[in-house]
Motif scaffolding. Structure first.
Motif, PDB file in Angstrom:
ATOM      1  N   GLY A  63     -12.631  19.047  -4.874  1.00  3.98           N
ATOM      2  CA  GLY A  63     -11.465  19.431  -4.089  1.00  3.98           C
ATOM      3  C   GLY A  63     -11.830  19.872  -2.686  1.00  3.98           C
ATOM      4  N   ASP A  64     -12.947  20.574  -2.561  1.00  2.00           N
ATOM      5  CA  ASP A  64     -13.424  20.992  -1.236  1.00  2.00           C
ATOM      6  C   ASP A  64     -13.773  19.788  -0.371  1.00  2.00           C
ATOM      7  N   TYR A  65     -14.318  18.759  -1.017  1.00  2.00           N
ATOM      8  CA  TYR A  65     -14.778  17.568  -0.305  1.00  2.00           C
ATOM      9  C   TYR A  65     -13.617  16.655   0.082  1.00  2.00           C
ATOM     10  N   GLY A  66     -12.528  16.776  -0.669  1.00  2.00           N
ATOM     11  CA  GLY A  66     -11.356  15.951  -0.372  1.00  2.00           C
ATOM     12  C   GLY A  66     -11.288  14.653  -1.145  1.00  2.00           C
ATOM     13  N   ALA A  67     -12.193  14.485  -2.122  1.00  2.63           N
ATOM     14  CA  ALA A  67     -12.183  13.276  -2.941  1.00  2.63           C
ATOM     15  C   ALA A  67     -11.402  13.520  -4.225  1.00  2.63           C
ATOM     16  N   GLU A  68     -11.322  12.490  -5.058  1.00  2.00           N
ATOM     17  CA  GLU A  68     -10.599  12.595  -6.316  1.00  2.00           C
ATOM     18  C   GLU A  68     -11.553  12.375  -7.478  1.00  2.00           C
ATOM     19  N   LYS A  69     -11.224  12.965  -8.633  1.00  3.65           N
ATOM     20  CA  LYS A  69     -12.047  12.793  -9.819  1.00  3.65           C
ATOM     21  C   LYS A  69     -12.076  11.330 -10.252  1.00  3.65           C
ATOM     22  N   ILE A  70     -13.264  10.868 -10.626  1.00  5.21           N
ATOM     23  CA  ILE A  70     -13.410   9.527 -11.175  1.00  5.21           C
ATOM     24  C   ILE A  70     -14.422   9.576 -12.313  1.00  5.21           C
ATOM     25  N   ASP A  71     -14.410   8.541 -13.129  1.00  4.10           N
ATOM     26  CA  ASP A  71     -15.354   8.433 -14.230  1.00  4.10           C
ATOM     27  C   ASP A  71     -16.577   7.678 -13.722  1.00  4.10           C
ATOM     28  N   LEU A  72     -17.733   8.347 -13.700  1.00  3.71           N
ATOM     29  CA  LEU A  72     -18.943   7.706 -13.186  1.00  3.71           C
ATOM     30  C   LEU A  72     -19.263   6.430 -13.944  1.00  3.71           C
ATOM     31  N   ALA A  73     -19.008   6.421 -15.242  1.00  4.40           N
ATOM     32  CA  ALA A  73     -19.333   5.245 -16.048  1.00  4.40           C
ATOM     33  C   ALA A  73     -18.591   3.995 -15.571  1.00  4.40           C
ATOM     34  N   ALA A 101     -29.426   4.066 -13.362  1.00  4.36           N
ATOM     35  CA  ALA A 101     -28.151   3.346 -13.341  1.00  4.36           C
ATOM     36  C   ALA A 101     -28.022   2.453 -14.572  1.00  4.36           C
ATOM     37  N   GLU A 102     -29.099   1.773 -14.912  1.00 10.58           N
ATOM     38  CA  GLU A 102     -29.086   0.910 -16.094  1.00 10.58           C
ATOM     39  C   GLU A 102     -28.929   1.729 -17.366  1.00 10.58           C
ATOM     40  N   GLU A 103     -29.627   2.854 -17.428  1.00  9.37           N
ATOM     41  CA  GLU A 103     -29.540   3.735 -18.589  1.00  9.37           C
ATOM     42  C   GLU A 103     -28.104   4.196 -18.824  1.00  9.37           C
ATOM     43  N   ARG A 104     -27.382   4.454 -17.739  1.00  6.73           N
ATOM     44  CA  ARG A 104     -26.016   4.955 -17.842  1.00  6.73           C
ATOM     45  C   ARG A 104     -24.978   3.831 -17.867  1.00  6.73           C
ATOM     46  N   GLY A 105     -25.407   2.606 -17.678  1.00 13.18           N
ATOM     47  CA  GLY A 105     -24.467   1.488 -17.642  1.00 13.18           C
ATOM     48  C   GLY A 105     -23.593   1.478 -16.405  1.00 13.18           C
ATOM     49  N   VAL A 106     -24.111   2.047 -15.307  1.00 15.87           N
ATOM     50  CA  VAL A 106     -23.362   2.137 -14.058  1.00 15.87           C
ATOM     51  C   VAL A 106     -23.681   0.924 -13.178  1.00 15.87           C
ATOM     52  N   GLU A 107     -22.651   0.339 -12.595  1.00 13.32           N
ATOM     53  CA  GLU A 107     -22.879  -0.768 -11.671  1.00 13.32           C
ATOM     54  C   GLU A 107     -23.520  -0.234 -10.393  1.00 13.32           C
ATOM     55  N   LEU A 108     -24.637  -0.835 -10.002  1.00 16.76           N
ATOM     56  CA  LEU A 108     -25.378  -0.383  -8.826  1.00 16.76           C
ATOM     57  C   LEU A 108     -25.471  -1.508  -7.806  1.00 16.76           C
ATOM     58  N   GLY A 321     -33.765   9.422  -9.706  1.00 16.53           N
ATOM     59  CA  GLY A 321     -32.674   8.816 -10.454  1.00 16.53           C
ATOM     60  C   GLY A 321     -31.887   9.768 -11.338  1.00 16.53           C
ATOM     61  N   PRO A 322     -32.530  10.418 -12.319  1.00 17.94           N
ATOM     62  CA  PRO A 322     -31.761  11.289 -13.223  1.00 17.94           C
ATOM     63  C   PRO A 322     -31.004  12.400 -12.516  1.00 17.94           C
ATOM     64  N   LEU A 323     -31.641  13.081 -11.579  1.00 14.39           N
ATOM     65  CA  LEU A 323     -30.984  14.207 -10.924  1.00 14.39           C
ATOM     66  C   LEU A 323     -29.869  13.744  -9.989  1.00 14.39           C
ATOM     67  N   ALA A 324     -30.071  12.620  -9.309  1.00 15.95           N
ATOM     68  CA  ALA A 324     -29.019  12.092  -8.429  1.00 15.95           C
ATOM     69  C   ALA A 324     -27.778  11.717  -9.227  1.00 15.95           C
ATOM     70  N   PHE A 325     -27.971  11.039 -10.356  1.00 13.69           N
ATOM     71  CA  PHE A 325     -26.820  10.619 -11.156  1.00 13.69           C
ATOM     72  C   PHE A 325     -26.202  11.792 -11.910  1.00 13.69           C
ATOM     73  N   GLU A 326     -27.005  12.770 -12.328  1.00 12.13           N
ATOM     74  CA  GLU A 326     -26.450  13.967 -12.957  1.00 12.13           C
ATOM     75  C   GLU A 326     -25.567  14.718 -11.964  1.00 12.13           C
ATOM     76  N   THR A 327     -26.012  14.782 -10.716  1.00 11.99           N
ATOM     77  CA  THR A 327     -25.232  15.462  -9.686  1.00 11.99           C
ATOM     78  C   THR A 327     -23.917  14.738  -9.434  1.00 11.99           C
ATOM     79  N   LEU A 328     -23.980  13.415  -9.302  1.00  9.67           N
ATOM     80  CA  LEU A 328     -22.757  12.632  -9.092  1.00  9.67           C
ATOM     81  C   LEU A 328     -21.812  12.743 -10.285  1.00  9.67           C
TER      82      LEU A 328
END
Length: 361
Positions: A63-73, A101-108, A321-328
């Motif tokens: 909310g502070d950033y001004g973006a909206e919630k999304i599903d990372l997957a 990204a592959e581990e999480r099934g996220v399109e990169l 990788g892990p920490l960047a995607f955990e943060t996102l």
């Protein structure tokens, strides 16, 4: 925005997976012919994943950033790599991002700027145009990001930067920076140089690429600690080696011609330090004749300790990788994340280099 340290600590204490298998098709390092694999996630490197160092201070929520919630997957993540992947650090960094990204099934969507800043700006603009919902950027330079920040802000795209900072406002222009304390790295390198030289003599600095916070902070930390603890250890030579082995070798060749009595060399990354070793070998020097301290933790630099050419290596862990995607993931769910996420770095010396060689990348 009101920081909530407890929430941030809970997020950042997450256990990170150690199984970051390197992509088989990634670019080769300069030492592939010597048998170095740069294995960022091999079984023998278990325990070398990034860990957060303490509390990350002020936090940022969606909310502070001004973006909206999304599903990372279901999101598309754009990754911008800054440099040519001849450097083991960049190989390991990219492989870690791709593996997670592959581990999480996220399109990169991935792009490499090939060490050209104008190309990196174009690359990120292109990632945005291709529909990236989130961005992970390894910046080449710290300044000059206004066009990208404006484009991302227009589409409310969250940005996480890794390894290097951009000169912009956290939780407004970007969400978080994830990386090392580079000033502290410089101080720790100075401590090792003082130990190796006995705190006396003339030393040289092989500076990193100008225009980014890594070079500035590693230099400051080193010089400040030398001035504080070893006033008889004089920095008599400074020149950029551009974080590259070949350039580090060229600069060191000039150095030993112009300053034959040099006592030690502080290289602000391993590749320049390995270039310095090549120059010293070419000049007929014996291992240990000139003390060398470097920063990164590549396998070949750690082997250099075992072989007696390098005195110490301060780690700078590239496995983002892990920490960047955990943060996102946490951020896009509406949780608060740290604006400045500092990772712990270990070090390699003659006491542990051989035993810990498998943890290097």
């Amino acid at each position: 925005m009101k920081p909530h340290a407890r929430t941030a600590r809970a997020l950042l204490a997450v256990a990170l997976s150690a199984s970051l298998a390197l992509a088989a098709g990634c670019a080769k390092s300069e030492d592939d012919e010597e048998g170095s694999t740069g294995a960022a996630g091999s079984e023998e490197a278990k325990g070398s994943e990034q860990k957060v160092s303490g509390d990350s201070g002020p936090t940022c929520a969606i909310g502070d950033y001004g973006a909206e919630k999304i599903d990372l997957a279901g999101a598309t993540v754009g990754f911008s790599q800054s440099e040519k992947e001849a450097n083991p650090f960049r190989i390991a960094e990219t492989a870690s991002i791709k593996a997670e990204a592959e581990e999480r099934g996220v399109e990169l969507l991935a792009a490499n700027a090939q060490s050209q800043f104008s190309k990196q700006i174009s690359d990120v603009q292109d990632l945005i145009a291709k529909g990236a919902d989130l961005l992970v950027i390894a910046p080449l330079n710290s300044d000059g990001w206004d066009p990208v920040l404006k484009s991302a802000a227009d589409k409310k795209i969250p940005i996480v930067t890794i390894d290097r900072k951009i000169n912009a406002e956290p939780c407004k222009d970007y969400v978080s920076f994830i990386g090392s304390d580079f000033t502290e790295q410089g101080k720790r390198a100075a401590d090792k140089m003082i130990e190796a030289t006995g705190g006396k003599g003339e030393i040289a600095i092989l500076l990193g690429t100008p225009g980014n916070n890594v070079t500035t902070e590693r230099t400051k930390g080193f010089k400040d600690r030398i001035a504080e603890k070893a006033p008889d250890l004089k920095v008599v030579f400074e020149q950029t080696g551009e974080f590259a082995r070949e350039k580090g070798q060229q600069v060191t060749e000039q150095l030993i011609q112009s300053n034959p009595e040099i006592t030690g060399i502080y290289a602000e990354n391993d590749e320049m330090g390995l270039g310095a070793v090549n120059a010293l070998k070419g000049a007929g020097k014996e291992p240990g004749a000139i003390k060398i301290v470097t920063i990164d933790g590549t396998r070949n630099a750690v082997q250099g300790i075992v072989d007696g050419w390098i005195d110490a290596v301060i780690e700078s862990n590239p496995r983002f990788g892990p920490l960047a995607f955990e943060t996102l993931d946490a951020f896009t769910k509406g949780e608060e994340v740290g604006q400045d996420i500092v990772i712990e770095d270990s070090e390699y010396t003659a006491d542990n280099a051989e035993a810990d060689l498998g943890k290097a990348f």
